[in-house]
Scaffold this motif. Structure first.
Motif, short mmCIF file in Angstrom:
data_model
loop_
_atom_site.label_atom_id
_atom_site.label_comp_id
_atom_site.label_asym_id
_atom_site.label_seq_id
_atom_site.Cartn_x
_atom_site.Cartn_y
_atom_site.Cartn_z
N LEU A 116 0.77 -1.66 -0.19
CA LEU A 116 0.25 -0.10 -0.31
C LEU A 116 1.03 1.44 0.28
CD1 LEU A 116 -2.69 -0.75 2.25
CD2 LEU A 116 -2.62 -1.63 0.21
N ASP A 117 2.76 1.26 0.65
CA ASP A 117 2.66 2.59 0.84
C ASP A 117 3.64 2.21 -0.75
OD1 ASP A 117 2.55 2.51 2.87
OD2 ASP A 117 4.71 1.10 3.74
N GLY A 118 3.60 1.81 -1.82
CA GLY A 118 3.74 2.15 -3.26
C GLY A 118 2.94 2.55 -3.84
N LEU A 119 1.17 2.07 -3.63
CA LEU A 119 0.72 2.57 -4.32
C LEU A 119 0.09 3.86 -3.34
CD1 LEU A 119 -2.02 0.22 -3.87
CD2 LEU A 119 -1.80 2.01 -6.00
N ALA A 120 0.97 4.72 -2.58
CA ALA A 120 0.59 5.98 -1.94
C ALA A 120 1.82 6.72 -2.90
CB ALA A 120 0.57 5.72 -0.47
N TYR A 121 3.42 5.80 -2.64
CA TYR A 121 4.03 6.89 -3.70
C TYR A 121 3.94 7.01 -4.64
CZ TYR A 121 8.90 7.99 -4.69
OH TYR A 121 10.19 8.08 -4.71
N GLU A 171 -6.67 6.90 -9.92
CA GLU A 171 -6.05 5.86 -10.23
C GLU A 171 -4.72 6.21 -9.68
OE1 GLU A 171 -5.54 4.39 -14.10
OE2 GLU A 171 -7.27 3.81 -12.92
N PRO A 172 -3.84 5.63 -9.54
CA PRO A 172 -3.42 4.51 -9.98
C PRO A 172 -4.31 3.47 -9.17
CG PRO A 172 -2.23 5.16 -8.55
CD PRO A 172 -2.38 6.12 -8.64
N GLU A 173 -4.46 2.15 -10.08
CA GLU A 173 -4.77 1.38 -9.32
C GLU A 173 -4.41 0.00 -8.68
OE1 GLU A 173 -7.17 -1.24 -12.91
OE2 GLU A 173 -8.58 -2.53 -11.84
N HIS A 174 -3.51 -0.32 -9.67
CA HIS A 174 -2.52 -1.40 -9.20
C HIS A 174 -1.22 -0.46 -8.95
CE1 HIS A 174 -5.81 -3.78 -10.28
NE2 HIS A 174 -5.75 -3.88 -11.36
N VAL A 175 -0.67 -1.65 -8.13
CA VAL A 175 0.86 -1.28 -7.24
C VAL A 175 2.03 -0.86 -8.70
CG1 VAL A 175 1.68 -3.11 -6.07
CG2 VAL A 175 2.91 -1.11 -5.32
N SER A 176 2.90 -0.52 -9.13
CA SER A 176 3.93 -0.65 -9.37
C SER A 176 5.19 -1.01 -8.64
CB SER A 176 4.30 0.68 -10.49
OG SER A 176 4.49 1.62 -10.32
N ALA A 177 5.86 -2.00 -9.29
CA ALA A 177 7.09 -1.90 -8.70
C ALA A 177 8.02 -0.99 -9.19
CB ALA A 177 8.17 -3.64 -9.63
N ALA A 178 7.83 -0.35 -9.88
CA ALA A 178 8.74 1.01 -9.85
C ALA A 178 8.83 2.19 -9.11
CB ALA A 178 8.02 1.63 -11.54
N ALA A 179 7.51 2.07 -8.90
CA ALA A 179 7.67 2.77 -7.57
C ALA A 179 7.97 2.35 -6.33
CB ALA A 179 5.64 3.13 -7.03
N LEU A 180 7.62 0.98 -6.20
CA LEU A 180 8.22 -0.01 -4.66
C LEU A 180 9.69 0.74 -5.02
CD1 LEU A 180 6.14 -0.88 -3.05
CD2 LEU A 180 7.23 -3.43 -4.21
N ALA A 181 10.23 -0.27 -5.77
CA ALA A 181 12.02 0.12 -5.91
C ALA A 181 12.44 1.98 -5.63
CB ALA A 181 12.43 -0.48 -7.38
N SER A 182 11.66 2.61 -5.94
CA SER A 182 11.77 4.20 -5.98
C SER A 182 11.85 4.72 -4.75
CB SER A 182 10.83 5.00 -7.22
OG SER A 182 10.90 4.95 -8.30
N LEU A 183 10.76 4.30 -3.29
CA LEU A 183 10.39 4.36 -2.22
C LEU A 183 11.71 3.63 -1.76
CD1 LEU A 183 8.69 5.73 -0.12
CD2 LEU A 183 7.47 3.03 -0.60
N ALA A 184 11.75 2.18 -1.60
CA ALA A 184 12.64 1.57 -1.03
C ALA A 184 14.40 2.33 -1.57
CB ALA A 184 12.89 0.33 -1.66
N ALA A 185 14.72 3.51 -2.74
CA ALA A 185 15.45 3.05 -2.72
C ALA A 185 16.30 4.57 -2.51
CB ALA A 185 15.91 3.77 -4.50
N GLU A 186 15.26 5.46 -2.19
CA GLU A 186 15.17 6.92 -1.34
C GLU A 186 14.69 6.14 -0.36
OE1 GLU A 186 11.20 9.18 -2.65
OE2 GLU A 186 11.58 9.52 -0.98
N ARG A 187 14.34 5.04 0.58
CA ARG A 187 14.75 5.27 2.06
C ARG A 187 16.17 4.63 2.36
NH1 ARG A 187 8.98 3.61 3.47
NH2 ARG A 187 7.69 5.90 3.65
N LEU A 188 16.85 3.90 1.25
CA LEU A 188 18.08 3.22 1.80
C LEU A 188 18.76 4.33 1.60
CD1 LEU A 188 17.94 -0.39 -0.48
CD2 LEU A 188 17.60 0.14 2.30
#
Ligand SMILES: [Zn+2]
Lengths: 373, 218
Positions: B96-101, B170-187
């Motif tokens: 859900l964090d990925g979708l929020a991002y 929208e967005p309807e579904h999560v994208s790994a691109a958003a997930l990756a960007s969020l993770a990269a930022e946090r890391l």
């Protein structure tokens, strides 16, 4: 021996997370994590509980198997996995792990059949499987009579249970007799002190017009339960040892009679018995007697290899490698009702039934380029 | 840094590669019934598109749900096993964090809701695209309608129940691109990411199929 394929096998079709490693027909590791205790309070295997347990257990079990075998993952020649039959969600966990592991290591993947694996495991105990081999698979999940001329390509169903599996009957009768779980070993133990001819329980599907190789244990189960209840209703003691012995005799009599008959009819001179019920001492003795009388060689692996485990999957995977069978593709799916006639699930890039033949071709090419060259 | 991100907690099978600065390749396919078949070929495709091999990856990022269990486990098991084989860390990110991002909302609050089946949604509320306020939780839309009234909402769960989420988009579904960007930022910021363990949010159904292996209490 160093030339023989080194294969890791993953099994998650029911409640055991099994990872085995073999080199050809030599067993190097057989690591198993079971979620059976988590299911006990529900009275049966709960698929979602099993799937959750597999997800947690797969990686530690792979690590343990590699350590036990004393080999490096880099040296593996292939990764095998149970693609079916079994519980859909549980199978999918193992298939996902096997695909990721094979892909990351750059090794070929072999999705194999659970039943063919139960047969092939005997190579780890008694060497190369004779061709043809008749196999009697009996456990809490299956009761089948199978004929194989080549375990990697030709497994034919001769007969199967039309209702309960043999192992289920043992568990149910043990419950009626208040002997606890699991039913197989405890009935076996009581039966040793009982008279197998004390009570004439029915032999299912043994009439002249019945299917020669199919089994039925539901009627026997009901007959035994009724017999016990009648005794209790009359205020009489239930002769537990005689009931156990007579019930067990009815089961193993039918199993061995039909297995030996199938061997004779088909001109097969080897019988292997696998599955958890193969641990039953009376089954082993009677099968030995009847096979000897019929001139048939009997092969039964040790009990730990008869129950579900990863070594049997690795054994069949190693045979796939040795016989140059086609590897599975990266879109391999878990198939809860994989037919027994499919010993493995080869990648079929040009099959018209394949849903995405083009993508698939493409993927396969890329994979080879990336990983295998 | 080269992160491989994947998520199978929604109907989307989504994979992306992130080099620490930007997403360099990605793939998303929507097919709720074929997560198992689609994920590995998607990883293979994304790597090929970037001209890289899997062993160049320095970390795995995986959506930990909440999401329908069978699909969710495909991504988690794949990530765990990649981590084992490659000897690289595996980081979890709440789906859900990925979708929020990806919703890219500067000023909330807003809601993210995905389809939890059985007429329920997985949902969480956010102050902005990077800050979760509440959740994740699983509920019937009607039971939370009051709490989310007047808030914008994203995700298939919101789009599915316009009665409870009239401002769904929208967005309807999560994208790994958003997930990756969020993770990269946090890391990069030195912030911890969750363990790669599933957020089921429900106990398993204790249904034993008929004619299956029987075990009785000891
Ligand atoms: Zn089995």
């Amino acid at each position: 021996m160093a030339d023989e394929p080194l294969v890791l096998g993953i099994e998650t079709s029911c409640d055991e997370t099994g990872v085995g490693i073999v080199r050809g027909s030599t067993l190097l590791a057989d690591a198993v994590a079971s979620s059976v205790d988590e299911h006990a309070r529900f009275g049966g295997v709960v698929p979602e509980v099993a799937s959750r347990a597999h997800l947690e257990a797969v990686v530690p079990t792979i690590e343990r198997a590699l350590k036990d075998a004393g080999v490096s993952a880099r040296d593996l020649d292939g990764i095998a996995v149970t693609a079916g039959p079994g519980l859909a969600g549980a199978l999918l966990v193992g298939v996902s792990a096997a695909k990721a592991y094979a892909y990351a290591l750059g090794k070929p993947l072999y999705g194999v059949n659970h039943l063919a694996s139960h047969i092939c495991v005997d190579q780890l105990e008694h060497g190369a499987l004779p061709e043809p081999t008749m196999a009697l698979l009996v456990s809490g999940g299956h009761s089948s009579l199978l004929l194989s001329t080549d375990i990697t390509s030709d497994v034919r169903p001769m007969g199967a249970t039309i209702d309960d599996a043999a192992g289920e009957a043992f568990d149910k009768i043990a419950r009626v007799l208040d002997l606890g779980f699991p039913g197989g070993p405890v009935i076996d133990r009581y039966a040793r002190e009982g008279d197998p001819e004390a009570i004439a329980f029915p032999r299912g599907l043994t009439g002249p017009r019945d299917p020669a190789y199919d089994f039925s244990f539901s009627g026997l189960k009901t007959a035994v339960a009724r017999w016990i209840e009648a005794r209790r209703a009359a205020g009489e003691d239930v002769p537990v040892r005689d009931v156990a012995a007579s019930f067990q005799e009815a089961v193993v009599d039918v199993l061995t009679r039909k297995a030996v008959r199938a061997c004779k009819d088909q001109g097969v001179d080897h019988l292997m018995i696998g599955g958890g019920v193969a641990a039953n001492s009376r089954l082993r003795v009677l099968a030995q007697e009847r096979c000897e009388a019929a001139g048939i060689r009997l092969r039964v692996p040790r009990p730990k290899l008869c129950t579900d485990n990863g070594a049997m999957v690795a054994a069949l995977g190693a045979e796939m490698v040795a016989r140059n069978r086609a590897a599975s593709s990266w879109d391999l799916s878990a198939d809860s009702s994989l037919p027994v006639t499919d010993p493995h699930v080869p990648g079929a890039p040009h099959s018209p039934t394949h849903s995405h033949p083009h993508t698939h071709d493409h993927v396969h090419e890329i994979s080879k380029e990336n990983l295998y060259s | 840094m080269l992160l491989l991100a994947l998520d199978t907690a929604t109907p989307a099978v989504t994979v992306a590669l992130h080099d620490g600065d930007a997403v360099i390749a990605s793939s998303s396919q929507v097919d709720a019934r074929r997560h198992g078949e689609l994920l590995l070929p998607a990883v293979d495709r994304v790597l090929a598109e970037a001209g890289l091999r899997l062993d160049a990856v320095t970390g795995i990022v995986v959506g930990i749900g909440p999401g329908p269990y069978t699909g969710l486990r495909v991504g988690l098991m794949t990530a765990d096993t990649f981590g084992l084989a490659l000897g690289v860390p595996v980081h979890g990110v709440c789906t859900l964090d990925g979708l929020a991002y990806a919703a890219d909302i500067e000023k909330g609050p807003f809601v993210v809701a995905t389809d939890a089946r059985r007429k329920e949604v997985y949902w969480a509320t956010y102050a902005d695209s990077r800050t979760r306020l509440t959740g994740p939780a699983v509920d019937r839309p009607a039971d939370i309608a009051e709490r989310v009234a007047g808030l914008p909402a994203v995700g298939a769960g919101a789009l599915l129940y316009p009665g409870a989420f009239p401002q769904a988009h929208e967005p309807e579904h999560v994208s790994a691109a958003a997930l990756a960007s969020l993770a990269a930022e946090r890391l990069a910021a030195g912030e911890p990411l969750p363990e790669p363990r599933p957020l089921y949010l429900r106990r398993p159904d204790a249904q034993v199929p008929k004619n299956y292996k029987v075990v009785t209490p000891k």
